[in-house]
Design a protein around this motif. Structure first.
Motif, PDB file in Angstrom:
ATOM      1  N   ALA A  47      26.225   7.593  35.237  1.00 57.07           N
ATOM      2  CA  ALA A  47      26.750   8.431  33.862  1.00 57.07           C
ATOM      3  C   ALA A  47      25.306   9.124  33.383  1.00 57.07           C
ATOM      4  CB  ALA A  47      27.084   7.436  32.714  1.00 57.07           C
ATOM      5  N   PHE A  48      24.166   8.438  33.640  1.00 57.56           N
ATOM      6  CA  PHE A  48      22.869   8.776  32.818  1.00 57.56           C
ATOM      7  C   PHE A  48      22.504  10.111  34.022  1.00 57.56           C
ATOM      8  CE2 PHE A  48      22.495   5.558  30.005  1.00 57.56           C
ATOM      9  CZ  PHE A  48      22.132   6.178  28.879  1.00 57.56           C
ATOM     10  N   GLY A  49      22.765   9.757  35.422  1.00 60.09           N
ATOM     11  CA  GLY A  49      22.425  10.753  36.354  1.00 60.09           C
ATOM     12  C   GLY A  49      23.290  11.859  36.563  1.00 60.09           C
ATOM     13  N   ASN A  50      24.509  11.806  36.008  1.00 61.04           N
ATOM     14  CA  ASN A  50      25.202  13.082  35.827  1.00 61.04           C
ATOM     15  C   ASN A  50      24.872  13.959  34.912  1.00 61.04           C
ATOM     16  OD1 ASN A  50      27.119  12.215  37.811  1.00 61.04           O
ATOM     17  ND2 ASN A  50      28.461  11.341  36.305  1.00 61.04           N
ATOM     18  N   VAL A  58      19.278  18.405  41.045  1.00 56.30           N
ATOM     19  CA  VAL A  58      18.584  17.349  41.596  1.00 56.30           C
ATOM     20  C   VAL A  58      19.652  16.612  42.617  1.00 56.30           C
ATOM     21  CG1 VAL A  58      16.476  17.060  40.479  1.00 56.30           C
ATOM     22  CG2 VAL A  58      18.393  16.006  39.907  1.00 56.30           C
ATOM     23  N   PRO A  59      19.477  16.158  43.724  1.00 56.68           N
ATOM     24  CA  PRO A  59      20.396  15.490  44.483  1.00 56.68           C
ATOM     25  C   PRO A  59      21.036  14.174  43.705  1.00 56.68           C
ATOM     26  CG  PRO A  59      18.520  15.991  45.886  1.00 56.68           C
ATOM     27  CD  PRO A  59      18.288  16.129  44.473  1.00 56.68           C
ATOM     28  N   GLU A  60      22.061  13.814  43.970  1.00 59.31           N
ATOM     29  CA  GLU A  60      22.870  12.550  43.210  1.00 59.31           C
ATOM     30  C   GLU A  60      21.892  11.522  43.213  1.00 59.31           C
ATOM     31  OE1 GLU A  60      26.727  11.828  44.469  1.00 59.31           O
ATOM     32  OE2 GLU A  60      27.405  14.028  43.780  1.00 59.31           O
ATOM     33  N   GLY A  61      21.680  10.955  44.179  1.00 61.17           N
ATOM     34  CA  GLY A  61      20.846   9.796  44.545  1.00 61.17           C
ATOM     35  C   GLY A  61      19.407   9.876  43.861  1.00 61.17           C
ATOM     36  N   VAL A  62      18.768  10.929  43.748  1.00 64.06           N
ATOM     37  CA  VAL A  62      17.480  11.117  42.795  1.00 64.06           C
ATOM     38  C   VAL A  62      17.735  11.080  41.446  1.00 64.06           C
ATOM     39  CG1 VAL A  62      15.598  12.560  42.705  1.00 64.06           C
ATOM     40  CG2 VAL A  62      16.743  12.349  44.803  1.00 64.06           C
ATOM     41  N   ILE A 155      22.868   0.202  44.672  1.00 61.20           N
ATOM     42  CA  ILE A 155      24.261   0.977  44.665  1.00 61.20           C
ATOM     43  C   ILE A 155      24.346   2.155  44.140  1.00 61.20           C
ATOM     44  CG2 ILE A 155      26.803   0.479  43.765  1.00 61.20           C
ATOM     45  CD1 ILE A 155      26.459  -2.442  43.812  1.00 61.20           C
ATOM     46  N   ALA A 156      23.584   2.307  42.942  1.00 57.20           N
ATOM     47  CA  ALA A 156      23.648   3.892  42.409  1.00 57.20           C
ATOM     48  C   ALA A 156      23.047   4.959  43.401  1.00 57.20           C
ATOM     49  CB  ALA A 156      22.830   3.608  41.074  1.00 57.20           C
ATOM     50  N   ILE A 157      22.039   4.398  44.180  1.00 57.20           N
ATOM     51  CA  ILE A 157      21.274   5.293  44.705  1.00 57.20           C
ATOM     52  C   ILE A 157      22.274   6.044  45.866  1.00 57.20           C
ATOM     53  CG2 ILE A 157      19.455   5.530  46.611  1.00 57.20           C
ATOM     54  CD1 ILE A 157      17.987   3.587  45.455  1.00 57.20           C
ATOM     55  N   ASN A 158      23.209   5.200  46.512  1.00 60.87           N
ATOM     56  CA  ASN A 158      24.162   5.950  47.532  1.00 60.87           C
ATOM     57  C   ASN A 158      25.502   5.092  47.320  1.00 60.87           C
ATOM     58  OD1 ASN A 158      25.313   7.095  49.455  1.00 60.87           O
ATOM     59  ND2 ASN A 158      24.280   6.177  50.925  1.00 60.87           N
ATOM     60  N   PRO A 159      26.222   5.366  46.162  1.00 59.31           N
ATOM     61  CA  PRO A 159      27.450   4.620  46.004  1.00 59.31           C
ATOM     62  C   PRO A 159      28.740   4.907  46.941  1.00 59.31           C
ATOM     63  CG  PRO A 159      27.076   6.464  44.373  1.00 59.31           C
ATOM     64  CD  PRO A 159      25.852   6.424  45.099  1.00 59.31           C
TER      65      PRO A 159
END
Length: 331
Positions: A47-50, A58-62, A155-159
């Motif tokens: 959620a914070f990454g979104n 930036v990429p999702e994992g980053v 898990i969050a790095i590559n869900p």
């Protein structure tokens, strides 16, 4: 005759396999709860990454990794700024709570309090052993939290890898439906966690200001406890108010009564204004369902089940709704 015997044998084997799986799940319940807690942490980071990706491409994992670093930085910064004050108040709270409890026992009557404790405690269990058991459970919960956070980061790095792997284990005919249901459940869990975070922050701020105005000692530490307990639906506000009322009782009966009135008023405001506003875009679950689910999870899994009862209820509610109710209504 041979075909009937073969079908009967197959059914027996399936029944045995289901029983073995149920026993295995029960034996691994603590591990499964840790995995679920890691998924909850991953949902928070997602959620914070979104939100970060809306600010910078930036990429999702980053973005999720940056979200974790940002959250950790805020927590560490808060600890550096207020750590000494929080530590002092928590230490003061630990020294003040036992006398506050003794004052409450004297006021309520030792025999009456012992009778209530005997009704809820197993035979031969003393209050000291109950407190010791509770602190042991809290220690285990904190160590489990560390594992859950690390697992959630991984898990969050590559869900997508974990999600795809879990879906692949299912039969081909069920994959699409379960995939769609899991995405809806993930969104509902993310929205619920965001709503809870808003309620927790609001409770912390209001309780800190209220207890400071009322002159209750260790207002900051008590506000932190109240904010954290807010994560547990329905039961959390009551659990968060108990330490504050006990500490307020050491100041005077008037302060204790004002504190009780303050928490009652705030819970009315929070329950009728803040929570509905926070839950506007989140999943709505009937309060009775939430309460009974919390009790069930608490009885089955103890303190971890109670702490994770909220998100477990959301996942269970959405899974039943999307996999069982909606297909039959649309069909």
């Amino acid at each position: 005759m041979t075909g009937s015997f073969a079908q009967f044998s197959l059914r027996v084997l399936i029944a045995i396999a289901l029983v073995v799986c149920a026993l295995l799940i029960w034996q691994l319940q603590s591990v499964l709860l840790l995995i679920f807690a890691a998924v909850v942490v991953a949902v928070v980071l997602d959620a914070f990454g979104n939100a970060l990706r809306k600010l910078a491409p930036v990429p999702e994992g980053v973005s999720r990794l940056l979200a974790g670093i940002l959250i950790a930085s805020v927590l560490i910064g808060a600890a550096l700024l207020f750590g000494r004050q929080i530590s002092a108040q928590l230490s003061q709270l630990g020294d003040t709570l036992p006398p506050a409890w003794e004052n409450f026992v004297d006021w309520a009557g030792p025999e009456r309090v012992e009778s209530v404790i005997d009704d809820f405690a197993p035979d031969g269990t003393s209050l000291a052993s109950m407190v010791q058991t509770m602190f042991g459970a809290l220690t285990d919960a904190l160590s489990g939290l560390v594992v859950a956070v690390l697992g959630g980061v991984y898990i969050a790095i590559n869900p997508k890898t974990y999600h795809k792997g879990a879906i692949t284990l299912l039969p081909q005919r069920a994959r699409d439906r379960v995939d769609a249901a899991s995405r809806k459940t993930g969104k509902a869990l993310r929205d619920w966690l965001l709503a809870q975070l808003i309620s927790m922050l609001a409770t912390f701020l209001v309780v800190y200001l209220g207890l400071t105005v009322l002159g209750v000692p260790s207002a900051l530490a008590l506000a932190i406890l109240a904010g954290l307990f807010e994560f547990v639906p329905l039961l959390g506000p009551v659990l968060g108010a108990i330490p504050a009322v006990l500490i307020a009782g050491t100041v005077g009966i008037d302060t204790a009564l004002w504190t009780i009135g303050f928490f009652i008023v705030w819970q009315q405001i929070e329950g009728n204004a803040v929570a509905p506003l926070a839950m506007k875009f989140a999943v709505e679950i009937p309060p009775a369902v939430t309460l009974f689910c919390l009790l069930i999870f608490g009885v089955l899994f103890g303190l971890p089940g109670l702490l994770l009862g909220g998100p477990l209820t959301v996942v269970l509610w959405m899974a039943i709704k999307t996999l069982w109710v909606e297909p039959r209504v649309s069909g």
